[in-house]
Design a protein around this motif. Structure first.
Motif, mmCIF file in Angstrom:
data_model
loop_
_atom_site.group_PDB
_atom_site.id
_atom_site.type_symbol
_atom_site.label_atom_id
_atom_site.label_comp_id
_atom_site.label_asym_id
_atom_site.label_seq_id
_atom_site.Cartn_x
_atom_site.Cartn_y
_atom_site.Cartn_z
ATOM 1 N N LYS A 182 0.757 -1.300 -0.005
ATOM 2 C CA LYS A 182 0.046 0.062 -0.052
ATOM 3 C C LYS A 182 0.793 1.223 0.089
ATOM 4 O O LYS A 182 0.666 2.101 -0.796
ATOM 5 N N LEU A 185 1.902 1.789 -3.381
ATOM 6 C CA LEU A 185 0.836 2.047 -4.211
ATOM 7 C C LEU A 185 0.394 3.760 -4.098
ATOM 8 O O LEU A 185 -0.260 4.051 -5.080
ATOM 9 N N ARG A 188 0.222 6.831 -6.590
ATOM 10 C CA ARG A 188 0.476 6.490 -7.914
ATOM 11 C C ARG A 188 -0.716 7.046 -8.835
ATOM 12 O O ARG A 188 -1.908 6.970 -8.335
ATOM 13 N N VAL A 191 -4.283 5.526 -8.923
ATOM 14 C CA VAL A 191 -4.710 4.449 -7.574
ATOM 15 C C VAL A 191 -5.537 5.264 -6.646
ATOM 16 O O VAL A 191 -5.267 6.140 -6.095
ATOM 17 N N LEU A 196 -8.164 0.965 -2.689
ATOM 18 C CA LEU A 196 -7.042 0.043 -2.021
ATOM 19 C C LEU A 196 -7.357 -0.452 -0.696
ATOM 20 O O LEU A 196 -7.067 -1.618 -0.658
ATOM 21 N N VAL A 238 -0.746 -2.352 -13.210
ATOM 22 C CA VAL A 238 0.271 -1.742 -12.054
ATOM 23 C C VAL A 238 1.302 -2.815 -11.451
ATOM 24 O O VAL A 238 0.847 -3.933 -11.455
ATOM 25 N N VAL A 240 4.350 -3.661 -8.742
ATOM 26 C CA VAL A 240 5.143 -3.201 -7.548
ATOM 27 C C VAL A 240 6.330 -4.319 -7.441
ATOM 28 O O VAL A 240 6.021 -5.680 -7.301
#
Length: 481
Positions: A182, A185, A188, A191, A196, A238, A240
């Protein structure tokens, strides 16, 4: 291979131009269905070292395809001895996706030009020690948005158990892991922080979005989210990547072994299988060049798409050799990489090897770069297996346009006799279709991934030979007319 438009291959002899070289090895970038190794709109590095599938003992690629005009699809996934539970999980997911594709959306899905296709391809991420990892990439052009999704499957040979992607992380460390995700993210573009939090707090939603995780070559953990999983769809896919030193303390025991086998692979894979079937590869050798003069005798070119298939293609080669017949095999690159020995046997027996793309996308839906990637990567695999690059290609579904032609120097080959063997899995029906429709200089479409199609070949060879036909490759047919 469209069944509603049958164009004789001999009409398609134009010279074409090559635009790009093959950009990866036998595994390369993650295989988006036709996207040339790109997830979303941006290039992403392969999360693992290159895997040679031909080194996996007993590997079988499970292929299926349909050229039904309203419902074209192609699917594939690996079946590895010892990992039956993982194979069952992939099979279940593939069948579920196919059912959804066929029910309603399939019949009406069109962009005004051609029916929209479903493509499910695979990439082997890790095959080392007691760890097997596979990514399936789905491109459903009838689905909302991009229709692109990915999912990883893991097998723990030590425990004899299938693991989901989230199984790489220890249960007691998942809160810390989710918190780190998190943090990376949030902020971004696209997002939604509130969305989320809701997604990660719900166990079912969390498992659904955290379904694609794999290790990088230096031990980091790459987590990929499909378009719309963690934000607005416009943000796209996306990714990560958590560095190894951060993520290692959070890994499960299996996750740590998967990480280790990715960074420092063992020389072999051992999942505890009691038996890994080995298919004897035929050793038939053609005696010299084919001197058949198709101006003087009746010729027919049998062509087989979508292989090689480990056992079916080997059986087919024996049938062809028994009748001194030659054929043209339009191979998928992902299958060539898995079974180069079978492709070598095809060539050694005097048959022709053609290009059928890497994983069977509709080439007319791709960019020029993606088309070139699909064809160049496959040609490289064929040359690596046989020592000779192909000169012919068959566009999946028979879908070819000016853009496809401009992306390659390969000469396209269609057909004038379609057995529809994908639709009628019956050897007698397939054989009678060829026997009834074959004419002098016909190009016949079949698939060597179907056991029933292979079983039809002896009757075809016997009957047409008795009628004075000679079985030659496509290139020989063209050259002697």
């Amino acid at each position: 291979m469209r069944t509603h438009t049958l164009v004789p291959s001999l009409l398609l002899l134009g010279a074409l131009s090559l635009t790009a070289a093959c950009s990866s090895g036998s595994d390369g970038s993650p295989d988006v269905a036709g996207a040339g190794g790109r997830h979303g709109s941006a290039a992403t590095p392969s999360p693992v070292r290159s895997i040679d599938p031909s080194e996996i003992k007993g590997l079988r690629i499970v292929n299926d395809s349909s050229e039904q005009s309203s419902c074209p699809f192609a699917t594939s996934y690996p079946d590895v001895p010892g990992a039956e539970a993982m194979t069952a999980a992939m099979k279940k997911d593939v069948e579920k996706l196919l059912t959804g594709f066929r029910s309603g959306r399939c019949e009406g899905g069109t962009d005004g030009a051609r029916p929209l296709d479903l493509n499910i391809s695979h990439q082997i991420l890790v095959a080392s020690g007691d760890v097997l990892g596979v990514r399936l990439t789905t491109q459903d052009r009838n689905a909302a948005g991009s229709g692109l999704s990915t999912k990883t499957y893991w097998y723990d040979g030590k425990a004899g158990a299938y693991r989901t992607a989230l199984g790489l992380v220890a249960e007691g460390s998942r809160d810390a892991f989710l918190s780190a995700l998190k943090d990376r993210l949030k902020g971004r573009e696209g997002v939604d922080a509130a969305f989320l939090d809701d997604t990660f707090s719900d166990p079912a939603s969390r498992a659904a979005v955290l379904d694609d995780m794999a290790f990088t070559a230096d031990g980091g953990l790459r987590v990929a989210f499909d378009r719309g999983d963690v934000g607005v769809p416009a943000a796209g896919a996306v990714t990560v990547t958590l560095p190894g030193e951060e993520v290692t303390p959070w890994l499960s025991a299996f996750g740590k072994r998967a990480q280790r086998q990715t960074v420092t692979p063992s020389p072999s894979l051992d999942l505890g299988a009691t038996h890994a079937p080995t298919q004897a590869v035929p050793t038939h050798t053609a005696s010299g060049d084919d001197d058949t003069d198709c101006k003087k005798v009746r010729c027919v070119a049998l062509t087989f798409d979508d292989g090689p298939a480990a056992s079916e293609t080997a059986t087919l080669l024996t049938y062809l050799a028994q009748h001194k017949a030659r054929a043209t095999f339009f191979t998928l690159g992902q299958n060539v990489a898995a079974h180069p020995d079978v492709v070598r046997a095809e060539a050694r027996a005097g048959n022709e090897i053609g290009n059928h793309s890497w994983n069977h996308p509709d080439l007319t839906k791709l960019t020029p770069e993606q088309i070139a990637y699909q064809l160049n990567r496959t040609s490289a695999a064929i040359k690596a297996a046989t020592g000779k690059a192909p000169t012919l290609f068959r566009p999946p579904y028979g879908a070819v346009n000016a853009q496809v032609k401009a992306a390659t120097t390969l000469s396209p080959v269609l057909w004038d006799v379609d057995t529809e063997d994908w639709k009628y899995p019956d050897a007698g029906t397939v054989a009678q279709t060829v026997i009834a429709k074959a004419r002098r200089n016909s190009v016949v479409l079949m698939h060597d991934i179907h056991p029933t199609s292979v079983a039809a070949v002896p009757q075809i060879l016997r009957t047409l030979t008795a009628r004075g036909y000679h079985f030659v490759t496509v290139s020989h047919l063209r050259a002697t007319l």
